[in-house]
Scaffold this active site. Structure first.
Site, short mmCIF file in Angstrom:
data_model
loop_
_atom_site.label_atom_id
_atom_site.label_comp_id
_atom_site.label_asym_id
_atom_site.label_seq_id
_atom_site.Cartn_x
_atom_site.Cartn_y
_atom_site.Cartn_z
N HIS A 167 -57.06 43.57 12.28
CA HIS A 167 -55.66 43.24 12.05
C HIS A 167 -54.78 44.44 12.36
CE1 HIS A 167 -52.08 43.01 9.19
NE2 HIS A 167 -51.86 42.05 10.09
N SER A 168 -53.75 44.24 13.17
CA SER A 168 -52.76 45.28 13.44
C SER A 168 -53.43 46.56 13.93
CB SER A 168 -51.93 45.52 12.17
OG SER A 168 -50.76 46.25 12.46
N MET A 169 -53.31 47.67 13.21
CA MET A 169 -53.94 48.92 13.62
C MET A 169 -55.45 48.75 13.75
SD MET A 169 -54.02 52.67 11.76
CE MET A 169 -55.32 52.19 10.60
#
Length: 381
Positions: A167-169
């Site tokens: 997720h994301s980073m």
């Protein structure tokens, strides 16, 4: 004569007062000794924080799709440990779950129970997040270090082939790892992430210098105590700086994101994770790395997530090129309604898409678990 015989004799012949008294005395001594030793054992196992760990280390998660034990994971690293959680059967297809910036592995608490039960999900707290150790004094949280940490974790787990959900980073970590170790990764799921986050080359000197200056300032003030909150204020604080979190989601993240101290709680994450990342890559470098990924990729974008954030931003031209690169290689790019934390806030929106992808790209390819692998951490740490 043994103690039991003496006590028995005293009971059978009460007229023998001496023997009776001795028996009673020895019984009292035995009882006191037993209680003392029993209490010592309990105190050793359950004292203080150890008690909380023992109680929370294994608990059960129930959903309509999966019912299984959740255990704690600990992987030794040179500066301490990387902690995490494990779901699923010991011999399940291995899936590594990587959270976003300033979050922790609790971000997968609501999603994993809805995913295929044939998989073994290991979600880690990246260094400086959740319950994982902070990096040593003087160390920066440079992005490639997270990629190296993933290599440490999978080496400890003895995984030679696995899937990644990021997720994301965490998705960017997944992208770079998959490019550097293509032979190890069979599938990648990017949750509101592009796998890479390019930086304009003209902006790099300014951003790298800013990262150095922020670190120097931090080191001069690092002796300052962390701010202590009440639990309610901590929830309020987290939601104020991360407005895509629901109240329930914020409380889930704080299960691993707070540490009890005198007078209240403090956030467990290392403040240095907030400093500017000094390890930057250009669009050209991102595309070169992207071209080296051999795993199947699913990109799940949130309508009100990063796409909306970058809509009027310079990064938009970079993300558009990256998404087209995925499509050109016949990878899946889908958009779902929701915000940046849709996978945590409303996992039922994301779970069907991710589940279908895992069944099609991973589970259908092997009737038996990949390489017959088994994690060394079957019952947690």
């Amino acid at each position: 004569m043994c103690l039991a015989s003496r006590i028995s004799l005293a009971v059978q012949h009460p007229e023998d007062n001496t023997e009776c008294q001795r028996g009673r005395s020895r019984l009292k001594q035995f009882t006191r000794l037993f209680k003392k030793k029993f209490c010592q054992v309990l105190f050793t196992v359950f004292s203080g924080a150890k008690m909380m760990q023992a109680l929370k280390g294994v608990r059960h998660v129930t959903s309509s799709t999966m019912k299984q034990a959740v255990s704690e994971l600990s992987v030794a690293v040179p500066w301490g440990e990387i902690r995490g959680k494990v779901w699923g059967p010991d011999h399940g297809n291995p899936v590594l779950c990587l959270h976003g910036w300033a979050d922790n592995c609790g971000t997968f608490n609501t999603l994993v129970p809805l995913l295929p039960k044939e998989c073994r999900y290991v979600a880690v707290d990246l260094a400086g997040h959740g319950r994982s150790s902070h990096r040593p004094p003087g160390a920066l949280y440079a992005f490639p270090s997270y990629v190296m940490d993933v290599r440490r974790v999978v080496d400890a787990l003895q995984w030679s082939k696995f899937s990644i959900i990021g997720h994301s980073m965490g998705g960017n970590v997944a992208g770079m790892f998959s490019a550097l170790y293509p032979e190890m990764v069979d599938a990648v799921v990017l949750l509101d992430s592009y796998g890479f986050l390019p930086t304009d080359q003209k902006e790099m000197p300014k951003l790298i210098r800013q990262g150095f200056e922020e670190m120097l300032l931090f080191e001069k003030t690092m002796e300052e105590k962390k701010r202590v909150y009440t639990y309610e204020k901590a929830v309020e604080r987290l939601m104020s700086v991360n407005q895509t979190l629901s109240d329930r989601s914020a409380k889930i993240l704080l299960e691993r994101g707070l540490v009890q101290v005198e007078g209240g709680v403090v956030f467990s994450r290392d403040f240095r994770v907030n400093l500017k990342n000094i390890a930057r890559i250009s669009l050209e470098q991102s595309l070169e790395l992207h071209s080296r990924i051999t795993a199947s990729v699913l990109v799940v974008l949130a309508e009100s997530g990063l796409e909306k954030m970058f809509a009027e931003n310079e990064e938009k031209k970079f993300t558009s090129v990256l998404l087209q690169a995925y499509r050109d290689k016949n990878h899946a790019v889908v958009t779902v309604p929701g915000d940046h934390h849709i996978h945590l806030n409303k996992p039922d929106v994301v779970a069907p898409v991710v589940s279908d992808f895992l069944r099609t790209k991973v589970l259908s390819r092997s009737a038996t678990p990949t390489n017959g692998q088994t994690s060394k951490f079957n019952s947690g740490a």
